[in-house]
Design a protein around this motif. Sequence first.
Motif, PDB file in Angstrom:
ATOM      1  N   LYS A 118      86.059  41.376 -25.235  1.00 59.70           N
ATOM      2  CA  LYS A 118      86.662  42.519 -25.942  1.00 59.70           C
ATOM      3  C   LYS A 118      86.415  42.419 -27.446  1.00 59.70           C
ATOM      4  N   LYS A 119      86.568  41.210 -27.989  1.00 59.83           N
ATOM      5  CA  LYS A 119      86.335  41.026 -29.426  1.00 59.83           C
ATOM      6  C   LYS A 119      84.879  41.278 -29.793  1.00 59.83           C
ATOM      7  N   ARG A 120      83.969  40.836 -28.937  1.00 58.30           N
ATOM      8  CA  ARG A 120      82.547  41.033 -29.221  1.00 58.30           C
ATOM      9  C   ARG A 120      82.135  42.489 -29.094  1.00 58.30           C
ATOM     10  N   SER A 121      82.794  43.237 -28.221  1.00 55.17           N
ATOM     11  CA  SER A 121      82.420  44.640 -28.031  1.00 55.17           C
ATOM     12  C   SER A 121      83.003  45.546 -29.121  1.00 55.17           C
ATOM     13  N   ALA A 122      84.019  45.069 -29.835  1.00 54.12           N
ATOM     14  CA  ALA A 122      84.600  45.867 -30.912  1.00 54.12           C
ATOM     15  C   ALA A 122      83.614  45.939 -32.084  1.00 54.12           C
ATOM     16  N   GLN A 123      83.590  47.099 -32.721  1.00 55.10           N
ATOM     17  CA  GLN A 123      82.662  47.283 -33.836  1.00 55.10           C
ATOM     18  C   GLN A 123      83.139  46.475 -35.034  1.00 55.10           C
ATOM     19  N   HIS A 124      82.218  45.751 -35.616  1.00 51.16           N
ATOM     20  CA  HIS A 124      82.542  44.893 -36.754  1.00 51.16           C
ATOM     21  C   HIS A 124      81.708  45.330 -37.958  1.00 51.16           C
ATOM     22  N   ILE A 125      82.386  45.581 -39.066  1.00 50.20           N
ATOM     23  CA  ILE A 125      81.698  45.929 -40.301  1.00 50.20           C
ATOM     24  C   ILE A 125      81.851  44.743 -41.246  1.00 50.20           C
ATOM     25  N   PRO A 126      80.760  44.135 -41.672  1.00 54.67           N
ATOM     26  CA  PRO A 126      80.847  42.982 -42.575  1.00 54.67           C
ATOM     27  C   PRO A 126      81.546  43.362 -43.884  1.00 54.67           C
TER      28      PRO A 126
END
Length: 136
Positions: A118-126
Amino acid sequence: GSFTLPDLAASASSKWADATHFDFLRLFQAIQKLVKSQIIEEVQDGEHEGGDYRLSNSVDPAMHAYGKTRYFQTRNVLIRAVGGAMVLEAQKKSVKRQALIDRALWKELPARMEDLAKKRSAQHIPWYYEQAFRRM
């Protein structure tokens, strides 16, 4: 006490090693031979050593359902004593440790892996992009 096929497999090799399915099949075949020879017995989940219940040859078919964990136990005191004398104390501790770790991983690891997915699939903006967008 009672043991399962994954307990025996944990003492032989790691779950993440190559070709573990064939090792499981070999162990399962060996366990079935021991059950036929009446050296070990299949017991129900949660049955303790002191219980007087023994499975007969006419076992409930639901007990052998696919995916259901099967438990085995050696109740013959002589066979248990001879088997225990053949294994060094350090080996006994190592096998028990591996089996306990394997049981703990089987219980806790799937939930932790789902959380990680779930954490990996969430969009992450640096953070450096966030700073650039705020300046615009």
